[in-house]
Design a protein around this motif. Structure first.
Motif, mmCIF file in Angstrom:
data_model
loop_
_atom_site.group_PDB
_atom_site.id
_atom_site.type_symbol
_atom_site.label_atom_id
_atom_site.label_comp_id
_atom_site.label_asym_id
_atom_site.label_seq_id
_atom_site.Cartn_x
_atom_site.Cartn_y
_atom_site.Cartn_z
ATOM 1 N N ALA A 194 0.835 -1.207 0.000
ATOM 2 C CA ALA A 194 0.000 0.000 0.000
ATOM 3 C C ALA A 194 0.868 1.254 0.000
ATOM 4 C CB ALA A 194 -0.936 -0.009 1.208
ATOM 5 N N LEU A 195 1.980 1.241 0.731
ATOM 6 C CA LEU A 195 2.904 2.378 0.730
ATOM 7 C C LEU A 195 3.471 2.630 -0.664
ATOM 8 C CD1 LEU A 195 4.886 1.827 4.056
ATOM 9 C CD2 LEU A 195 3.486 3.820 3.487
ATOM 10 N N LEU A 196 3.817 1.562 -1.360
ATOM 11 C CA LEU A 196 4.363 1.695 -2.712
ATOM 12 C C LEU A 196 3.305 2.232 -3.682
ATOM 13 C CD1 LEU A 196 6.480 -1.586 -2.945
ATOM 14 C CD2 LEU A 196 7.310 0.752 -2.658
ATOM 15 N N ILE A 197 2.061 1.829 -3.505
ATOM 16 C CA ILE A 197 0.980 2.329 -4.362
ATOM 17 C C ILE A 197 0.793 3.832 -4.152
ATOM 18 C CG2 ILE A 197 -1.521 2.267 -4.764
ATOM 19 C CD1 ILE A 197 -1.397 -0.745 -4.200
ATOM 20 N N ILE A 198 0.830 4.277 -2.895
ATOM 21 C CA ILE A 198 0.709 5.714 -2.605
ATOM 22 C C ILE A 198 1.897 6.481 -3.180
ATOM 23 C CG2 ILE A 198 0.618 7.445 -0.768
ATOM 24 C CD1 ILE A 198 -0.818 5.404 0.965
ATOM 25 N N LEU A 199 3.094 5.899 -3.094
ATOM 26 C CA LEU A 199 4.282 6.530 -3.673
ATOM 27 C C LEU A 199 4.115 6.704 -5.174
ATOM 28 C CD1 LEU A 199 7.208 7.547 -3.536
ATOM 29 C CD2 LEU A 199 7.964 5.153 -3.685
ATOM 30 N N VAL A 221 8.940 11.416 -3.836
ATOM 31 C CA VAL A 221 9.223 10.938 -2.479
ATOM 32 C C VAL A 221 8.873 12.006 -1.452
ATOM 33 C CG1 VAL A 221 11.037 10.184 -0.898
ATOM 34 C CG2 VAL A 221 11.033 9.358 -3.261
ATOM 35 N N SER A 222 9.163 13.269 -1.755
ATOM 36 C CA SER A 222 8.870 14.347 -0.803
ATOM 37 C C SER A 222 7.366 14.502 -0.594
ATOM 38 C CB SER A 222 9.474 15.664 -1.291
ATOM 39 O OG SER A 222 8.948 16.018 -2.559
ATOM 40 N N LYS A 223 6.585 14.437 -1.692
ATOM 41 C CA LYS A 223 5.125 14.516 -1.572
ATOM 42 C C LYS A 223 4.574 13.298 -0.830
ATOM 43 C CE LYS A 223 4.225 17.303 -5.707
ATOM 44 N NZ LYS A 223 3.544 17.318 -7.032
ATOM 45 N N TRP A 224 5.178 12.165 -1.091
ATOM 46 C CA TRP A 224 4.780 10.908 -0.432
ATOM 47 C C TRP A 224 4.985 11.003 1.073
ATOM 48 C CZ3 TRP A 224 8.359 6.871 1.346
ATOM 49 C CH2 TRP A 224 7.730 5.674 1.704
ATOM 50 N N LEU A 225 6.170 11.478 1.475
ATOM 51 C CA LEU A 225 6.475 11.622 2.904
ATOM 52 C C LEU A 225 5.568 12.657 3.560
ATOM 53 C CD1 LEU A 225 10.392 11.489 2.807
ATOM 54 C CD2 LEU A 225 8.840 9.723 3.673
ATOM 55 N N ASP A 226 5.306 13.768 2.841
ATOM 56 C CA ASP A 226 4.428 14.795 3.388
ATOM 57 C C ASP A 226 2.995 14.273 3.543
ATOM 58 O OD1 ASP A 226 3.930 17.688 4.087
ATOM 59 O OD2 ASP A 226 2.564 17.489 2.386
ATOM 60 N N HIS A 227 2.550 13.479 2.564
ATOM 61 C CA HIS A 227 1.205 12.890 2.607
ATOM 62 C C HIS A 227 1.064 11.974 3.825
ATOM 63 C CE1 HIS A 227 -2.577 11.336 0.992
ATOM 64 N NE2 HIS A 227 -2.137 10.112 1.246
ATOM 65 N N LEU A 228 2.065 11.151 4.068
ATOM 66 C CA LEU A 228 2.035 10.241 5.213
ATOM 67 C C LEU A 228 2.112 11.015 6.521
ATOM 68 C CD1 LEU A 228 4.424 7.410 3.924
ATOM 69 C CD2 LEU A 228 1.929 7.412 3.937
ATOM 70 N N TYR A 229 2.938 12.054 6.548
ATOM 71 C CA TYR A 229 3.104 12.856 7.763
ATOM 72 C C TYR A 229 1.798 13.557 8.136
ATOM 73 C CZ TYR A 229 4.851 16.460 10.953
ATOM 74 O OH TYR A 229 5.046 17.273 12.031
ATOM 75 N N GLN A 230 1.158 14.171 7.121
ATOM 76 C CA GLN A 230 -0.078 14.920 7.367
ATOM 77 C C GLN A 230 -1.213 14.009 7.830
ATOM 78 O OE1 GLN A 230 -0.549 18.195 7.294
ATOM 79 N NE2 GLN A 230 1.544 18.659 6.649
ATOM 80 N N ASN A 231 -1.287 12.809 7.256
ATOM 81 C CA ASN A 231 -2.435 11.941 7.520
ATOM 82 C C ASN A 231 -2.220 10.942 8.652
ATOM 83 O OD1 ASN A 231 -4.658 12.329 5.295
ATOM 84 N ND2 ASN A 231 -2.690 12.509 4.240
ATOM 85 N N SER A 269 -7.840 8.005 1.540
ATOM 86 C CA SER A 269 -8.025 6.985 0.511
ATOM 87 C C SER A 269 -7.986 5.593 1.115
ATOM 88 C CB SER A 269 -6.926 7.110 -0.551
ATOM 89 O OG SER A 269 -5.671 6.717 -0.018
ATOM 90 N N VAL A 270 -8.493 4.633 0.348
ATOM 91 C CA VAL A 270 -8.507 3.248 0.812
ATOM 92 C C VAL A 270 -7.083 2.711 0.953
ATOM 93 C CG1 VAL A 270 -8.651 2.221 -1.499
ATOM 94 C CG2 VAL A 270 -9.627 0.995 0.461
ATOM 95 N N TRP A 271 -6.134 3.241 0.141
ATOM 96 C CA TRP A 271 -4.748 2.773 0.229
ATOM 97 C C TRP A 271 -4.078 3.272 1.506
ATOM 98 C CZ3 TRP A 271 -4.767 -1.032 -2.717
ATOM 99 C CH2 TRP A 271 -5.358 -1.002 -3.977
ATOM 100 N N LEU A 272 -4.396 4.511 1.897
ATOM 101 C CA LEU A 272 -3.875 5.015 3.164
ATOM 102 C C LEU A 272 -4.440 4.208 4.334
ATOM 103 C CD1 LEU A 272 -2.109 7.293 4.421
ATOM 104 C CD2 LEU A 272 -4.242 8.560 4.783
#
Length: 343
Positions: free
Chosen positions: A68-73, A79-89, A218-221
């Protein structure tokens, strides 16, 4: 008016979504049948050392989280947007993680019970009996989501219970999968594990649906949260239940390629369901379930010496009819006439 290029683009999009719908359903059918058959195989085969099932459950949750992490990436493309997305949520929203921890814990318990069930029931019997999750999901939906069921859906649930009861009648009078009574197989233990697993599946599924509908994530998160929290809870469960054996024999006791394949099939199942929920309807999911039951029966006959009986054929047929009826005839709210609305 839409241009020719826009019309062609819309047609292509609809066609691709239609193809993805059927591809995902076929994949889910094969995965459902393959997972149960393979779990049955790895838990009943003749090996020097049997793996600890709780380790497989934990690794399946970890695999689901990583995928699921790879799908969100891939979706974020950076990578920066990915990390920010995980941090925010995830990091900035700890109470949301607490809510998701409830179904995560239940799913871990359910997956452990699945290994217990397939160790004591033939794959085909388990596949049919596990459809009781439709009944438990329906009851929890009525109670937790205030969802209404149509008359034919209630009839379908009664038919489902009759079908599973017939299948269990065969299970209680049949021999082990090798044609003789197995001293390691107990049909009663298997059925109790199936019923408990279905109750957990129904509760966790409805609870998770309530979370999804009440939040923008999202369902992936959500799968990242489920997988991460499930890994932690699986690890705790492992050391509470099998800590002594793990310390003496090692975490990977009894592991080989067959066990790793079972883990991959298990982790893929949760992600496939997410795709099917997005692209398919209940009728098509019902056909996929029926196809998985038939496929499991055919393979069990040839590879596990499973013996069909009148009770099993009748019960499995009733279950497949009920699955189709439940998806085909949903509740329809009565139309409000103009006279009643002006009253």
């Amino acid at each position: 008016m839409a241009s020719d290029s826009q019309v062609k683009s819309q047609v292509k999009t609809q066609a691709s979504q239609g193809n993805l719908k059927y591809v995902s359903l076929v994949t889910l059918t094969v995965q459902n049948a393959a997972l149960i058959l393979w779990m049955r195989y790895v838990r009943t085969r003749d090996v020097d050392e049997m793996f600890i099932s709780a380790t497989a459950v934990m690794l399946a949750e970890l695999s689901k989280c990583v995928i699921a992490l790879l799908i969100i990436l891939y979706q974020e493309r950076s990578v920066s947007k990915w990390l920010d997305h995980l941090y925010q949520n995830l990091i900035l929203n700890p109470m949301d993680n607490v809510k998701v921890s409830v179904p995560a814990f239940v799913y871990v318990m359910q997956n452990n019970l699945q290994f217990l069930a397939v160790s004591n029931l033939d794959a085909a019997t388990y596949q049919v009996s596990y459809q009781l999750k439709i009944l438990t999901t329906a009851l929890f939906s009525v109670g937790m989501l205030n969802r209404r069921l149509g008359a034919l859906q209630w009839i379908a649930l009664v038919i489902l219970m009759c079908g599973v009861a017939l299948v269990q009648l065969q299970s209680s009078t049949s021999k082990g999968s090798d044609g003789k009574e197995s001293k390691h197989q107990n049909a009663l233990v298997g059925m109790i594990a199936v019923i408990t697993s279905c109750l957990m599946s129904g509760f966790a599924g409805v609870y998770f649906e309530k979370i999804l509908k009440g939040s923008p994530q999202s369902v992936w998160l959500r799968n990242v949260q489920l997988g991460f929290l499930g890994t932690i809870m699986g690890l705790i469960t492992l050391f509470v239940k099998d800590g002594k054996e793990v310390s003496e024999s090692g975490f990977f006791k009894g592991y080989d390629w067959a066990v790793w394949l079972a883990i991959m099939l298990s982790s893929a199942g949760g992600l496939l369901v997410a795709v099917v929920v997005k692209y398919a309807d209940n009728i098509l999911k019902g056909f996929a379930t029926s196809a998985a039951i038939i496929l499991s029966c055919i393979i069990s006959i040839y590879f596990f010496n499973f013996q069909l009986s009148i009770q099993f054929v009748g019960g499995a047929t009733l279950v497949m009819i009920s699955v189709y009826m439940y998806g085909r005839f949903p509740y329809v709210a009565p139309a409000v006439t103009e006279a009643s609305s002006n009253a």
